[in-house]
Design a protein around this motif. Structure first.
Motif, short mmCIF file in Angstrom:
data_model
loop_
_atom_site.label_atom_id
_atom_site.label_comp_id
_atom_site.label_asym_id
_atom_site.label_seq_id
_atom_site.Cartn_x
_atom_site.Cartn_y
_atom_site.Cartn_z
N LEU A 82 11.30 25.80 -2.21
CA LEU A 82 11.57 25.82 -0.77
C LEU A 82 10.48 26.59 -0.02
O LEU A 82 10.06 26.18 1.07
CB LEU A 82 12.94 26.44 -0.50
CG LEU A 82 13.58 26.11 0.86
CD1 LEU A 82 13.57 24.64 1.15
CD2 LEU A 82 15.02 26.65 0.89
N ARG A 83 10.00 27.70 -0.59
CA ARG A 83 8.90 28.43 0.04
C ARG A 83 7.65 27.56 0.13
O ARG A 83 6.93 27.58 1.13
CB ARG A 83 8.58 29.71 -0.74
CG ARG A 83 9.56 30.85 -0.52
CD ARG A 83 9.01 32.15 -1.13
NE ARG A 83 7.80 32.58 -0.44
CZ ARG A 83 7.78 33.30 0.68
NH1 ARG A 83 8.92 33.67 1.25
NH2 ARG A 83 6.64 33.67 1.22
N ALA A 84 7.40 26.79 -0.92
CA ALA A 84 6.23 25.91 -0.91
C ALA A 84 6.37 24.83 0.16
O ALA A 84 5.40 24.50 0.85
CB ALA A 84 6.05 25.27 -2.29
N SER A 85 7.56 24.30 0.32
CA SER A 85 7.79 23.27 1.35
C SER A 85 7.56 23.85 2.74
O SER A 85 6.97 23.20 3.61
CB SER A 85 9.22 22.72 1.24
OG SER A 85 9.42 22.05 0.02
N CYS A 86 8.04 25.09 2.95
CA CYS A 86 7.83 25.74 4.25
C CYS A 86 6.35 26.01 4.50
O CYS A 86 5.84 25.79 5.61
CB CYS A 86 8.63 27.03 4.32
SG CYS A 86 10.43 26.81 4.33
N LEU A 112 8.30 17.56 10.12
CA LEU A 112 9.63 18.15 10.29
C LEU A 112 10.66 17.46 9.40
O LEU A 112 11.50 18.11 8.78
CB LEU A 112 10.05 18.05 11.75
CG LEU A 112 11.43 18.64 12.09
CD1 LEU A 112 11.40 20.15 11.99
CD2 LEU A 112 11.87 18.22 13.47
N THR A 113 10.61 16.13 9.36
CA THR A 113 11.56 15.38 8.54
C THR A 113 11.41 15.74 7.07
O THR A 113 12.40 15.90 6.35
CB THR A 113 11.34 13.87 8.74
OG1 THR A 113 11.44 13.55 10.14
CG2 THR A 113 12.39 13.07 7.98
N THR A 114 10.16 15.87 6.61
CA THR A 114 9.91 16.22 5.21
C THR A 114 10.48 17.59 4.87
O THR A 114 11.11 17.78 3.82
CB THR A 114 8.39 16.19 4.92
OG1 THR A 114 7.87 14.90 5.25
CG2 THR A 114 8.11 16.48 3.46
N LEU A 115 10.29 18.54 5.76
CA LEU A 115 10.83 19.89 5.52
C LEU A 115 12.35 19.87 5.56
O LEU A 115 13.01 20.51 4.72
CB LEU A 115 10.29 20.86 6.56
CG LEU A 115 10.81 22.31 6.46
CD1 LEU A 115 10.53 22.89 5.07
CD2 LEU A 115 10.20 23.19 7.53
N ALA A 116 12.93 19.16 6.52
CA ALA A 116 14.40 19.09 6.60
C ALA A 116 14.99 18.47 5.34
O ALA A 116 16.03 18.92 4.84
CB ALA A 116 14.80 18.27 7.83
N ASN A 157 17.91 8.85 10.75
CA ASN A 157 18.80 8.63 9.60
C ASN A 157 19.11 9.94 8.88
O ASN A 157 20.27 10.20 8.51
CB ASN A 157 18.17 7.63 8.63
CG ASN A 157 18.09 6.23 9.19
OD1 ASN A 157 18.87 5.86 10.07
ND2 ASN A 157 17.15 5.43 8.71
N LEU A 158 18.08 10.76 8.69
CA LEU A 158 18.30 12.05 8.03
C LEU A 158 19.16 12.95 8.92
O LEU A 158 20.06 13.65 8.42
CB LEU A 158 16.95 12.72 7.75
CG LEU A 158 17.03 14.10 7.08
CD1 LEU A 158 17.69 14.00 5.71
CD2 LEU A 158 15.64 14.73 6.96
N HIS A 159 18.90 12.94 10.21
CA HIS A 159 19.68 13.74 11.15
C HIS A 159 21.16 13.37 11.07
O HIS A 159 22.04 14.25 11.02
CB HIS A 159 19.14 13.51 12.56
CG HIS A 159 19.68 14.45 13.58
ND1 HIS A 159 19.44 14.33 14.93
CD2 HIS A 159 20.45 15.56 13.47
CE1 HIS A 159 20.04 15.30 15.58
NE2 HIS A 159 20.66 16.06 14.72
N LYS A 215 18.67 23.10 14.47
CA LYS A 215 17.25 22.87 14.74
C LYS A 215 16.98 21.39 15.01
O LYS A 215 16.23 21.04 15.94
CB LYS A 215 16.38 23.32 13.55
CG LYS A 215 16.67 24.71 13.02
CD LYS A 215 16.38 25.81 14.00
CE LYS A 215 16.62 27.16 13.35
NZ LYS A 215 16.50 28.28 14.30
N LEU A 216 17.58 20.53 14.20
CA LEU A 216 17.35 19.09 14.38
C LEU A 216 17.98 18.61 15.68
O LEU A 216 17.42 17.71 16.35
CB LEU A 216 17.91 18.31 13.19
CG LEU A 216 17.30 18.62 11.82
CD1 LEU A 216 17.78 17.62 10.78
CD2 LEU A 216 15.78 18.63 11.88
#
Length: 556
Positions: free
Chosen positions: A79-83, A156-160, A205-207, A229-230
């Motif tokens: 998760l840290r790497a994704s951020c 943003l979508t990738t991180l979410a 779709n993710l939202h 956030k979304l």
């Protein structure tokens, strides 16, 4: 890479460190390219190609390393790497639009970032480029526009998505995610009000998935901040689309991603100013407008935000003109909302938030707008008529009318019944006692089916008559303080209330409802003979509309 793996760094330190790394890296690459461009070597072109290849290789290794870390089994590191990757990408994109950037066009060194976000775009062009082919200026511009317009959204979508997959990570990792998401919403270039794209569809779709999960799953509370956030992000995009059509507010990207947007007086004024143009725009079909307003009501807390603006305590010592302006803005928003959503099946008109808003409206008028004239009252009566019509439509379309369970459902139903004069002759005080809510007992539930049926049958005709009386009392215009536009709104609403969809209801309306129309007809006929000019024209239009409805009774 240290930011992606070191748990000793605080969130703030990590965010600052990533920003400084990206800025430094960008400056190094720019200076290196400039020195090669200024070279007088005969093979200058080949030297530049090697420079771009070196930089591209660096970014490719960077993205590959991030991908490896993001796929690790340790949820904290992943998760840290994704951020960290999201912050790095945001930093790279921000450098592309920095005014003092020395890069005149899209740097080909960023193709690895482009490939990561858009793996299916321009595959052949990129493959040929990596084999030595030089892209055309048109291809380079297309890649740059895609990365700038859709890149932030994909980022943003990738991180979410990563947060959703790693929701069971330790709390400190989730905290870094929330701070990172806040950073992704701070750049005014992160959203462009363009047409829908695959990137927007993927985000939507993710939202929806996250919203359903948070509200339905017992463990969804862990990622509730992600949904917030979304929601802020989606609302910001909607507002930018709205503002883009108005020159004065076109560049408000710096404010639309604030959570409290609607609850600011200035922002409400901007929304009320832009909404009419958006609704009237030829390219915005009724379906587009309805979808827009449904989301504003259901997901953006419109009712609560308007209520905050009407909070009496904040208007105690304000000038009368300021009070009138906030009332006008609220009326504009409500009037258009009810108008656009009159056929909506997605909006529940019987909610506590809307009920509370109606109370705030009444309190605001009583405490802040005393002595402001008939025009203010006229506008409120128009909104009330739209509101009653929407409530009647919802109750009459609800097959299970006995699902009226909350005190706000009860209060709404009772208020409509009393306002339309549909109280039970045998017990006229019964419904009055429920106008502020009340206990739902067996007597109440026994009365509901019949009264809902009566309201659905007589409601349109009674609302039509009330609107007609409102117009009749609005003449002469000079004395009432009304504008012709106000009168036109009432006449237009009359036509909607008794449109084709109510044909059967009008035929079945009770004698009491038709008698109310007959009284209105006699009044208007008398007034028509007493006035001249514009006032007489208004009454003539009203008379014509009444006669049209009367003829439908005869034919029925």
């Amino acid at each position: 890479m240290t930011c992606a793996t070191s748990v000793e760094l605080s969130d703030e330190e990590s965010i600052v460190c990533v920003s400084l790394c990206i800025r430094s890296l960008w400056l190094i690459f720019e200076c290196s390219r400039e020195s090669k461009e200024k070279s007088s070597a005969p093979d200058k072109l080949n030297i530049l190609k090697e420079e771009f290849k070196l930089q591209r290789t660096y970014f490719q290794e960077l993205m590959d390393n991030f991908q490896t870390l993001c796929g690790m089994g340790d949820p904290m590191i992943a998760l840290r790497a994704s951020c960290t990757r999201a912050l790095a990408v945001q930093g790279l994109l921000s450098q592309l639009v920095t005014p003092n950037s020395r890069s005149p066009q899209f740097p080909l060194s960023l193709i690895p970032v482009y490939k990561f976000f858009f793996p299916n775009n321009n595959v052949d062009s990129i493959r040929r480029f990596e084999g030595g082919y030089t892209p055309s200026a048109e291809e380079i511009d297309r890649m740059k526009n895609s990365l700038l317009n859709d890149g932030p959204l994909v980022n943003l979508t990738t991180l979410a998505q990563a947060v959703l997959q790693r929701e069971h990570a330790p709390p400190q990792s989730l905290s870094f995610s929330w701070n990172t998401l806040d950073m992704l919403l701070t750049q005014p270039w992160t959203i462009h009000p363009d047409e829908s794209s695959h990137s927007q569809s993927d985000f939507d779709n993710l939202h929806d998935r996250i919203r359903s999960y948070v509200h339905a799953d017992e463990r969804g509370f862990r990622i509730r901040p992600l949904l917030d956030k979304l929601d802020t992000f989606a609302r910001g995009r909607r507002l930018l689309i709205l503002f883009s059509a108005h020159a004065k507010y076109r560049n408000r990207a710096d404010v639309v991603f604030r959570k409290e947007f609607f609850r600011s007086r200035d922002f409400l004024e901007a929304f009320a100013c832009c909404l009419p143009n958006f609704i009237r725009a030829e390219e915005n079909t009724p379906e587009v407008c309805r979808d827009f307003m449904e989301k504003v009501v259901r997901h953006d807390d419109l009712w609560t935000s308007l209520q905050v603006n009407l909070e009496p305590t904040q208007w105690l010592n304000r000038p009368s003109l300021d009070k009138l302006r906030v009332f006008e803005d609220c009326c504009t928003v409500l009037d258009l909302t009810f108008s656009v959503l009159e056929d909506s099946r997605e909006v529940n008109w019987c909610t506590a938030e809307l009920g509370s808003l109606s109370h705030h409206f009444e309190s605001f008028i009583q405490n802040a707008l005393t002595g402001t004239g008939r025009a203010t009252s006229f506008r409120l009566d128009i909104i009330s008529a739209r509101f009653r019509n929407a409530l009647i439509a919802q109750f009459s379309n609800d097959a299970g009318t006995t699902s009226v369970l909350s005190q706000w459902h009860v209060a709404f139903l009772a208020r409509v019944i009393c306002a339309l004069g549909l109280r039970d002759d045998e017990d006229p005080e019964f419904w009055m006692s429920y106008t502020n809510g009340g206990r739902i007992g067996t007597v109440f539930m026994a009365k509901v089916p019949q009264i809902v049926q009566t309201a659905a049958r007589d409601g349109p005709l009674l609302i039509f008559s009330q609107l007609g009386l409102l117009v009749a009392k609005g003449v002469p215009l000079e004395q009432s303080g009304l504008e012709l536009e106000d009168i036109n709104k009432a006449l237009e609403l009359q036509r909607k209330v008794t449109g084709e969809k109510t044909h059967l209801l009008l035929n079945n309306a009770s004698n009491r409802a038709w008698e109310a129309l007959g009284q209105l007809l006699r009044l208007v006929e008398d007034l028509h003979g007493e006035h001249t000019g514009t006032d007489r024209d208004i009454l003539q239009r009203l008379l014509q509309t009444i006669n049209d409805v009367n003829r439908r009774r005869v034919s029925g």
